[in-house]
Design a protein around this motif. Structure first.
Motif, short mmCIF file in Angstrom:
data_model
loop_
_atom_site.label_atom_id
_atom_site.label_comp_id
_atom_site.label_asym_id
_atom_site.label_seq_id
_atom_site.Cartn_x
_atom_site.Cartn_y
_atom_site.Cartn_z
N CYS A 1 32.00 41.43 41.36
CA CYS A 1 31.17 41.47 42.57
C CYS A 1 31.76 42.50 43.52
O CYS A 1 32.96 42.47 43.81
N TRP A 2 30.90 43.40 43.97
CA TRP A 2 31.33 44.45 44.89
C TRP A 2 30.41 44.48 46.10
O TRP A 2 29.22 44.19 45.99
N THR A 3 30.95 44.83 47.26
CA THR A 3 30.12 45.14 48.43
C THR A 3 29.83 46.63 48.37
O THR A 3 30.66 47.41 47.90
N LEU A 4 28.65 47.00 48.84
CA LEU A 4 28.18 48.38 48.68
C LEU A 4 27.71 48.97 50.00
O LEU A 4 27.36 48.23 50.93
N THR A 5 27.63 50.28 50.03
CA THR A 5 26.87 50.96 51.06
C THR A 5 25.47 51.19 50.49
O THR A 5 25.27 51.09 49.29
N GLY A 6 24.52 51.47 51.33
CA GLY A 6 23.17 51.73 50.85
C GLY A 6 22.26 50.53 51.02
O GLY A 6 22.54 49.62 51.80
N GLU A 7 21.19 50.51 50.25
CA GLU A 7 20.16 49.48 50.39
C GLU A 7 20.66 48.09 50.01
O GLU A 7 20.41 47.11 50.69
N ALA A 8 21.36 47.99 48.89
CA ALA A 8 21.89 46.70 48.46
C ALA A 8 23.23 46.44 49.15
O ALA A 8 24.00 47.37 49.40
N ASP A 9 23.48 45.19 49.45
CA ASP A 9 24.75 44.82 50.09
C ASP A 9 25.82 44.44 49.06
O ASP A 9 27.00 44.63 49.31
N TYR A 10 25.38 43.89 47.93
CA TYR A 10 26.31 43.46 46.89
C TYR A 10 25.79 43.91 45.53
O TYR A 10 24.58 43.97 45.30
N LEU A 11 26.72 44.17 44.64
CA LEU A 11 26.40 44.42 43.25
C LEU A 11 27.17 43.42 42.41
O LEU A 11 28.40 43.32 42.52
N LEU A 12 26.44 42.65 41.61
CA LEU A 12 27.05 41.65 40.75
C LEU A 12 26.93 42.10 39.30
O LEU A 12 25.88 42.57 38.88
N ARG A 13 28.00 41.95 38.56
CA ARG A 13 27.94 42.14 37.12
C ARG A 13 27.93 40.75 36.51
O ARG A 13 28.82 39.94 36.81
N VAL A 14 26.93 40.47 35.68
CA VAL A 14 26.79 39.12 35.14
C VAL A 14 26.65 39.16 33.62
O VAL A 14 26.16 40.13 33.04
N TRP A 15 27.10 38.10 33.00
CA TRP A 15 26.89 37.85 31.57
C TRP A 15 26.21 36.50 31.43
O TRP A 15 26.66 35.51 31.99
N CYS A 16 25.10 36.47 30.69
CA CYS A 16 24.35 35.24 30.46
C CYS A 16 24.08 35.06 28.97
O CYS A 16 24.07 36.03 28.21
N ALA A 17 23.80 33.84 28.61
CA ALA A 17 23.51 33.54 27.21
C ALA A 17 22.22 34.22 26.75
O ALA A 17 22.13 34.70 25.62
N ASP A 18 21.22 34.25 27.63
CA ASP A 18 19.93 34.81 27.26
C ASP A 18 19.13 35.10 28.53
O ASP A 18 19.61 34.86 29.64
N LEU A 19 17.90 35.60 28.36
CA LEU A 19 17.07 35.93 29.52
C LEU A 19 16.70 34.70 30.35
O LEU A 19 16.71 34.79 31.58
#
Length: 151
Positions: free
Chosen positions: A96-114
């Protein structure tokens, strides 16, 4: 102060955290005890912050990797703390990162499926009162595996 030997040592332990002092010394042209002392000094100085294993997501049943951008509804310390607290409870979020620009956070996620990704977004992230908008990008292929820092 780090030298070229320290840099090579860091590259080696990033590639293989379980490398023995014997193998480390051989690769660095040092005695095992010299290599172990250098590694220990870098640990004490906080340059090496820990060791871990790389796991195969597919063998763990994790087939969907995604990047999720989160835009906050309000920007104040209380909502930021609340969102950070939520993120820490979600095992699917591996970064999880805080960002500049339109989005405030960027999350990297891993899930079992859609459906699991859908549940994460619609039942965990979007209901949070601080969240205004979520946008996800599903990873189709990873051309370069996660690697160590350039040393």
């Amino acid at each position: 102060m780090m030298d070229a030997v320290d840099s090579r040592l860091l590259s080696l332990v990033q590639a293989r955290g379980d490398i023995t002092a014997q193998d480390l010394g051989a690769a660095l042209n040092l005695s095992p005890s010299q290599a172990a002392r250098r590694r220990q000094r870098l640990e004490v100085e906080g340059v090496i912050t820990g060791y871990g294993a790389r796991l195969d997501p597919g063998r763990l049943g994790l087939t969907v990797q995604a990047f999720v951008q989160v835009q906050m509804a309000a920007h104040n310390p209380e909502t930021a703390r609340g969102f950070a607290s939520l993120v820490r409870t979600l095992p699917e979020v591996v970064g999880c990162w805080t960002l500049t620009g339109e989005a405030d956070y960027l999350l990297r996620v891993w899930c079992a499926d859609l459906p699991a990704l859908n549940t994460l977004i619609h039942h965990r992230l979007l209901p949070h009162p601080a969240v205004a908008r979520v946008q996800s990008q599903i990873v189709m292929d990873q051309l370069k595996a996660d690697s160590g820092l350039p040393v």
